[in-house]
Structure formats: structure tokens, C-alpha cells
Write an enzyme that holds these catalytic residues in place. Structure first.
Site, PDB file in Angstrom:
ATOM      1  CB  SER A  27      -0.891   0.033   1.253  1.00  0.00           C
ATOM      2  OG  SER A  27      -1.508   1.309   1.373  1.00  0.00           O
TER       3      SER A  27
ATOM      4  CE1 TYR B  23      -3.081   0.026   5.024  1.00  0.00           C
ATOM      5  CE2 TYR B  23      -4.073  -2.052   5.686  1.00  0.00           C
ATOM      6  CZ  TYR B  23      -3.745  -1.126   4.702  1.00  0.00           C
ATOM      7  OH  TYR B  23      -4.087  -1.374   3.386  1.00  0.00           O
TER       8      TYR B  23
HETATM    9  N1  LIG Z   1      -9.026  -0.503  -0.412  1.00  0.00           N
HETATM   10  C1  LIG Z   1      -7.951   0.254  -0.286  1.00  0.00           C
HETATM   11  O1  LIG Z   1      -8.036   1.500  -0.178  1.00  0.00           O
HETATM   12  C2  LIG Z   1      -6.597  -0.369  -0.247  1.00  0.00           C
HETATM   13  C3  LIG Z   1      -6.415  -1.718   0.044  1.00  0.00           C
HETATM   14  N2  LIG Z   1      -5.143  -2.229   0.085  1.00  0.00           N
HETATM   15  C4  LIG Z   1      -4.925  -3.648   0.355  1.00  0.00           C
HETATM   16  O2  LIG Z   1      -5.565  -4.407  -0.678  1.00  0.00           O
HETATM   17  C5  LIG Z   1      -5.872  -5.720  -0.177  1.00  0.00           C
HETATM   18  C6  LIG Z   1      -7.323  -6.059  -0.499  1.00  0.00           C
HETATM   19  O3  LIG Z   1      -8.133  -5.153   0.217  1.00  0.00           O
HETATM   20  P1  LIG Z   1      -9.564  -4.675  -0.349  1.00  0.00           P
HETATM   21  O4  LIG Z   1      -9.896  -5.402  -1.582  1.00  0.00           O
HETATM   22  O5  LIG Z   1      -9.560  -3.200  -0.343  1.00  0.00           O
HETATM   23  O6  LIG Z   1     -10.485  -5.152   0.866  1.00  0.00           O
HETATM   24  P2  LIG Z   1     -11.912  -5.864   0.905  1.00  0.00           P
HETATM   25  O7  LIG Z   1     -12.361  -5.706   2.320  1.00  0.00           O
HETATM   26  O8  LIG Z   1     -12.759  -5.393  -0.203  1.00  0.00           O
HETATM   27  O9  LIG Z   1     -11.567  -7.430   0.659  1.00  0.00           O
HETATM   28  C7  LIG Z   1     -10.796  -8.113   1.625  1.00  0.00           C
HETATM   29  C8  LIG Z   1     -10.675  -9.553   1.208  1.00  0.00           C
HETATM   30  O10 LIG Z   1      -9.794 -10.216   2.121  1.00  0.00           O
HETATM   31  C9  LIG Z   1     -10.435 -11.370   2.651  1.00  0.00           C
HETATM   32  N3  LIG Z   1      -9.993 -11.599   4.040  1.00  0.00           N
HETATM   33  C10 LIG Z   1     -10.109 -10.743   5.088  1.00  0.00           C
HETATM   34  N4  LIG Z   1      -9.629 -11.324   6.205  1.00  0.00           N
HETATM   35  C11 LIG Z   1      -9.229 -12.582   5.856  1.00  0.00           C
HETATM   36  C12 LIG Z   1      -8.669 -13.672   6.573  1.00  0.00           C
HETATM   37  N5  LIG Z   1      -8.464 -13.606   7.899  1.00  0.00           N
HETATM   38  N6  LIG Z   1      -8.364 -14.802   5.893  1.00  0.00           N
HETATM   39  C13 LIG Z   1      -8.610 -14.889   4.558  1.00  0.00           C
HETATM   40  N7  LIG Z   1      -9.131 -13.886   3.828  1.00  0.00           N
HETATM   41  C14 LIG Z   1      -9.446 -12.754   4.476  1.00  0.00           C
HETATM   42  C15 LIG Z   1     -11.936 -11.062   2.553  1.00  0.00           C
HETATM   43  O11 LIG Z   1     -12.692 -12.242   2.410  1.00  0.00           O
HETATM   44  P3  LIG Z   1     -13.417 -12.975   3.666  1.00  0.00           P
HETATM   45  O12 LIG Z   1     -14.043 -11.920   4.536  1.00  0.00           O
HETATM   46  O13 LIG Z   1     -14.398 -13.881   3.001  1.00  0.00           O
HETATM   47  O14 LIG Z   1     -12.345 -13.741   4.383  1.00  0.00           O
HETATM   48  C16 LIG Z   1     -11.995 -10.297   1.239  1.00  0.00           C
HETATM   49  O15 LIG Z   1     -12.063 -11.202   0.154  1.00  0.00           O
HETATM   50  C17 LIG Z   1      -5.572  -5.665   1.324  1.00  0.00           C
HETATM   51  O16 LIG Z   1      -4.310  -6.269   1.569  1.00  0.00           O
HETATM   52  C18 LIG Z   1      -5.513  -4.164   1.632  1.00  0.00           C
HETATM   53  O17 LIG Z   1      -4.693  -3.885   2.758  1.00  0.00           O
HETATM   54  C19 LIG Z   1      -4.027  -1.471  -0.174  1.00  0.00           C
HETATM   55  C20 LIG Z   1      -4.178  -0.141  -0.467  1.00  0.00           C
HETATM   56  C21 LIG Z   1      -5.452   0.498  -0.512  1.00  0.00           C
HETATM   57  C1  LIG Z   2      -4.478   3.181   1.553  1.00  0.00           C
HETATM   58  C2  LIG Z   2      -4.685   1.947   2.321  1.00  0.00           C
HETATM   59  O1  LIG Z   2      -3.960   0.977   2.244  1.00  0.00           O
HETATM   60  C3  LIG Z   2      -5.789   1.800   3.214  1.00  0.00           C
HETATM   61  N1  LIG Z   2      -6.875   1.130   2.607  1.00  0.00           N
HETATM   62  C4  LIG Z   2      -6.151   3.132   3.792  1.00  0.00           C
HETATM   63  O2  LIG Z   2      -7.323   3.503   3.705  1.00  0.00           O
HETATM   64  O3  LIG Z   2      -5.239   3.759   4.347  1.00  0.00           O
END
Ligand SMILES: NC(=O)C1=CN([C@@H]2O[C@H](COP(=O)(O)OP(=O)(O)OC[C@H]3O[C@@H](n4cnc5c(N)ncnc54)[C@H](OP(=O)(O)O)[C@@H]3O)[C@@H](O)[C@H]2O)C=CC1
Ligand SMILES: CC(=O)[C@H](N)C(=O)O
Length: 287
Positions: free
Chosen positions: A151, A162
Site C-alpha cells: 500500500s 497497518y
Molecule cells: N481498499 C484500499 O483503499 C486499499 C487496500 N489495500 C490492500 O488491498 C488488499 C485487499 O483489500 P480490499 O480489496 O480493499 O479489501 P476488501 O475488504 O474489499 O476485501 C478483503 C478480502 O480479504 C479477505 N480476508 C479478510 N480477512 C481474511 C482472513 N483472515 N483470511 C482470509 N481472507 C481474508 C476477505 O474475504 P473474507 O471476509 O471472506 O475472508 C476479502 O475477500 C488488502 O491487503 C488491503 O490492505 C491497499 C491499499 C489500498
Molecule cells: C491506503 C490503504 O492501504 C488503506 N486502505 C487506507 O485507507 O489507508
């Protein structure tokens, strides 16, 4: 009653991609775009019903084989089952996308330790264990791609535990990229900015104004990062505006970044209402 998990289907000539966190947000888009690029899939997440629905949709839309592997990556036995699947020489995984993750709107110093340990286990330990499993199996075959979702938050101070976790992912991936040089295996850290997914709602964070330019479309983030990963780049920062922000962050005093980033993103993280050690977890799937 969830649909029975179908047994893995016969191997095809297509490469196979394993995506963690494949039921929502970026992970769902990685699964779709990798299928579109001709990959069979292994989908990993906790929600078995959403996994089964995703599998049906992806099979019918893209005509690829889709295996589901329900797992909570914060649980060691579950994580090991996924690592064993990644390392299975009889059913090679050619692309690993370590995507699963969540945020905590809690301070590190006095937040819920159990919640912070779970976040560390998913964001860091799972990435480490699965990257190791992939590196060994892929290097033995002389080919493979490891894509770890970090990220922009991992490059700035002030984003709490985080940010520290995402900094770990970015640096571990650079180490992997270096150590795997010449093996035919590449490792790419993806550093998105804010993306419209379920992330913020799941964590109870404010995410108003998601139509502002600061917010990215998940499909664009996935398309750009897959292009970068398949080009063998070690770091992918989707969109020019976030590349520019990363340049600015290199020169702005860290004390200023610490002050501004935390407030400008998730708002001042709440002091945990019941104090350290209480077990109220975020990261519950949206129904
Ligand atoms: N959205 C944003 O602004 C940003 C996100 N990110 C990163 O991108 C990645 C995806 O996030 P994003 O798509 O936004 O989040 P979402 O919440 O949309 O999706 C998260 C996914 O992770 C799965 N998950 C959560 N906890 C677990 C667990 N304990 N075991 C297995 N699977 C798990 C969930 O499925 P389920 O609940 O079924 O387990 C779901 O499929 C993350 O690593 C996040 O930190 C990075 C930068 C920005
Ligand atoms: C940018 C990230 O990784 C995160 N989802 C946030 O909201 O800070």
C-alpha cells in the site's frame, strides 16, 4: 447450507493463479482479470458461500477451472493448508497474489491486542509463509510470479500498525525479488492508494467522497499492477497521481507526514473504548 466445495478439476494447459482475499474488492478483480488473461484459479477467503458464488460466476464467464480453498489466514493450520496448495508440485501455482487484508481503526498503543495480532497474521505472516512456499516451488520450475499487495500507506509514517505491516510487505517483496533474480521467478509489491472496495466499510472507517480523484477504481489498480507484475517490475504504484504522491513523500519532513496522513485518512484512530486486551474485532464480511 453452503454448496459442497467441488473437488479440484483435471489439470488444463492453462497456468494457475492463486488469489487470497478473492471474494471482494481487489481480490475479486484479480481473480476476474487473471481468468480473462487465461489463468485457472484457486480462490482463498473465509466466506465459503461467497467463494462458491464467485467460482460459479468465473467459470461461466471465462470458461476457466476454478478451485475454492476456504481458509482464515490468521489461523496457522488454515494458512498451512494454503501454503501446501501453493507448493504442490503436482498442481503448480504459476501466479500467487497475496491480497487478503483489512485495516483496524484503533491505535496500536492501546488498541485490542488480539485484533492487532490477527491483522499482523493476515497482512504479514501469511504473506511471508505463502511467499516462501511459492518461491521454493516456482524456482524449482524456473518460472512464476509472486504479487504482494502492499500500500502507499506502507511508505508513509502515521498510518498506524497497518502502515508498518504494509512496509513489511513492500520490503519483504523487494528482498524476494533480489534473491530470486535469475531463477525465472519475479516478485512485485503493489502499492495502491485509496481504492473503492469493502475495506473501509468493514473496518468502520470514514470513506466519504469516494468519487474524488483520490479514490481509485479497483479494476484499474488490478490491470496496471498485473501489467507491471508480468513485466517483472519489483514495485507497482498504480496511477500517475499516486506515483507523484510517492515522490512528494520522499521529500516532505516525516514529522509532517505523520501528522497529516493519519488525520487525513482514517481520522484520528479511536482510543479503544474498553482499553487494551478487549476483543472487539473489525473485518467482518459484508453480507
Ligand atoms: N481498499 C484500499 O483503499 C486499499 C487496500 N489495500 C490492500 O488491498 C488488499 C485487499 O483489500 P480490499 O480489496 O480493499 O479489501 P476488501 O475488504 O474489499 O476485501 C478483503 C478480502 O480479504 C479477505 N480476508 C479478510 N480477512 C481474511 C482472513 N483472515 N483470511 C482470509 N481472507 C481474508 C476477505 O474475504 P473474507 O471476509 O471472506 O475472508 C476479502 O475477500 C488488502 O491487503 C488491503 O490492505 C491497499 C491499499 C489500498
Ligand atoms: C491506503 C490503504 O492501504 C488503506 N486502505 C487506507 O485507507 O489507508
Amino acid at each position: 447450507m453452503s454448496e459442497p466445495v467441488p473437488s479440484p478439476r483435471p489439470r488444463t494447459d492453462r497456468p494457475t493463479a492463486l488469489v487470497t482475499g478473492a471474494t471482494a474488492g481487489l481480490g475479486a478483480r484479480y481473480a476476474a482479470q487473471l481468468a480473462e488473461r487465461g489463468h485457472d484459479l484457486v480462490l482463498v477467503a473465509r466466506d465459503e458461500e461467497r467463494l462458491a458464488r464467485s467460482a460459479v460466476e468465473l467459470r461461466s464467464r471465462y470458461g476457466v477451472e476454478v478451485e475454492v480453498l476456504p481458509a482464515d489466514l490468521s489461523e496457522r493450520a488454515s494458512l498451512q493448508r494454503v501454503a501446501d496448495r501453493v507448493a504442490d508440485a503436482a498442481r503448480p501455482v504459476d501466479v500467487l497474489v497475496n491480497n487478503a487484508g483489512f485495516g483496524l481503526k484503533q491505535r496500536f498503543a492501546d488498541g485490542d491486542l488480539v485484533a492487532h495480532e490477527q491483522m499482523f497474521d493476515v497482512l504479514c505472516r501469511a504473506v511471508m509463509v505463502l511467499s516462501r512456499a511459492a518461491a521454493g516451488a516456482m524456482a524449482a520450475r524456473g518460472r512464476g510470479r509472486i504479487v504482494n499487495i502492499a500500500s502507499v500507506a506502507g511508505f508513509v509514517a502515521g498510518g498506524g500498525h497497518y502502515s508498518a505491516a504494509k512496509a513489511y510487505v513492500a520490503l519483504l517483496t523487494e528482498t524476494l525479488h533480489q534473491e530470486l533474480s535469475g531463477t525465472g521467478v519475479t516478485a512485485t509489491a503493489v502499492a495502491p492508494g485509496f481504492v473503492r472496495t469493502e475495506f473501509h466499510a468493514r473496518a468502520g472507517m470514514k470513506s466519504g467522497g469516494t468519487d474524488s480523484p483520490a479514490w481509485l477504481d479497483a479494476d484499474e489498480v488490478v490491470r496496471v499492477s498485473l501489467d507491471d507484475a508480468f513485466a517483472g517490475k519489483v514495485l507497482s504504484v498504480p496511477t500517475k497521481r499516486y506515483k507523484a504522491l510517492m515522490g512528494v513523500l520522499d521529500v516532505v519532513p516525516r514529522a509532517l507526514v505523520r501528522t497529516v496522513w493519519g488525520k487525513a485518512t482514517w481520522g484520528a484512530a479511536r482510543r479503544h473504548p474498553s482499553g487494551p486486551g478487549q476483543h472487539t474485532l473489525g473485518n467482518t464480511p459484508e453480507q
